[in-house]
Design a protein around this motif. Sequence first.
Motif, PDB file in Angstrom:
ATOM      1  N   PHE A  11      -3.374  -0.952   4.069  1.00  0.00           N
ATOM      2  CA  PHE A  11      -2.762  -2.158   4.625  1.00  0.00           C
ATOM      3  C   PHE A  11      -1.383  -2.405   4.016  1.00  0.00           C
ATOM      4  N   LEU A  12      -1.249  -2.184   2.720  1.00  0.00           N
ATOM      5  CA  LEU A  12       0.012  -2.449   2.039  1.00  0.00           C
ATOM      6  C   LEU A  12       1.033  -1.332   2.250  1.00  0.00           C
ATOM      7  N   ILE A  13       0.559  -0.085   2.321  1.00  0.00           N
ATOM      8  CA  ILE A  13       1.493   1.035   2.404  1.00  0.00           C
ATOM      9  C   ILE A  13       1.934   1.303   3.829  1.00  0.00           C
ATOM     10  N   THR A  15      -7.140  -1.792   1.293  1.00  0.00           N
ATOM     11  CA  THR A  15      -6.014  -2.579   0.782  1.00  0.00           C
ATOM     12  C   THR A  15      -4.773  -1.718   0.639  1.00  0.00           C
ATOM     13  N   PHE A  16      -4.957  -0.507   0.123  1.00  0.00           N
ATOM     14  CA  PHE A  16      -3.823   0.404  -0.052  1.00  0.00           C
ATOM     15  C   PHE A  16      -3.195   0.761   1.296  1.00  0.00           C
ATOM     16  N   PRO A  64       3.309  -0.605   6.282  1.00  0.00           N
ATOM     17  CA  PRO A  64       4.662  -1.042   6.653  1.00  0.00           C
ATOM     18  C   PRO A  64       5.756  -0.178   6.036  1.00  0.00           C
ATOM     19  N   VAL A  65       5.527   0.282   4.796  1.00  0.00           N
ATOM     20  CA  VAL A  65       6.521   1.133   4.132  1.00  0.00           C
ATOM     21  C   VAL A  65       6.659   2.462   4.869  1.00  0.00           C
TER      22      VAL A  65
END
Length: 275
Positions: A11-13, A8-9, A15-16
């Motif tokens: 996947f979320l990080i 999850t981390f 794009p940043v």
Amino acid sequence: MTAVFALTFVFLIFPVVATFVASFAREWTGVLPSGFVTFVHWKQVLGLGGDALYSLQLGAVLRTLPENPLAAPGQSPLFRSMWLALGGVLVNLVVGVPIAYAVARYEFRGRDLLNAVAVLPLAPGIVLGVAFLRAYPQLSGTDFGLIVGYSLLKAPFMVMAVQSSFESMPLRQLEESARSLGASWPRTFISVIVPNAKRGIVSGAIICWALAAAEFNFSYVVSPRGARPLALFLKANISNSSFLTTAAAVSVFFVLIAGVTAALQLLGNRGFTTD
């Protein structure tokens, strides 16, 4: 659980990280950006390589600073957003901390209603913005109007963060101990209760500041005069600039949020007193 959290981390990080890396590329025509490393996009966004239309105008700030130090920061969306968001956080602290304390500490008539009103958003940003235009047209486009709007929109996050800290503390015992040593109630609250709730206060301040700095709907409806808040600047940049320049603009916001979060967390870890 660790694997799920890690995935999850990532996947979320991702794009940043991808956006930040792309801001230093000369082009992105294939699967991956290429032509590293260039600071052209950052200079354009910051306004250091000439005052581009959609820039943070830091060059103009540096030129104006020797002549008018007080007015210079207001020319940049970056500094204006920082101070407007900070103003909203200060209002949240003054209002939200006592409300959270009262709800956590005392039983009184209307307590549940106050708690519900305090932790539920008053209205979406666009609705509150329209209401402001109709009820307080004189506040439209003013810094004071933006600060009040930001504080109203983000107050529930401050109340919930601080209330959870108060509820984990033996408030009655702390108060009785301080009062038995001769401290007045105001001194007990300011010097004993508030410092013990510092983690909740710092967490609430981080959340409120970050959300206020990124508030778009209310800022757009109220139509601020002068340097546009950061959220409106990002919207204009996304609509009118190349992807890599937009990546640099978004990366500036990432860096700003990370810096403010680290500073507030450092304050919370070191602790603070109100003596």
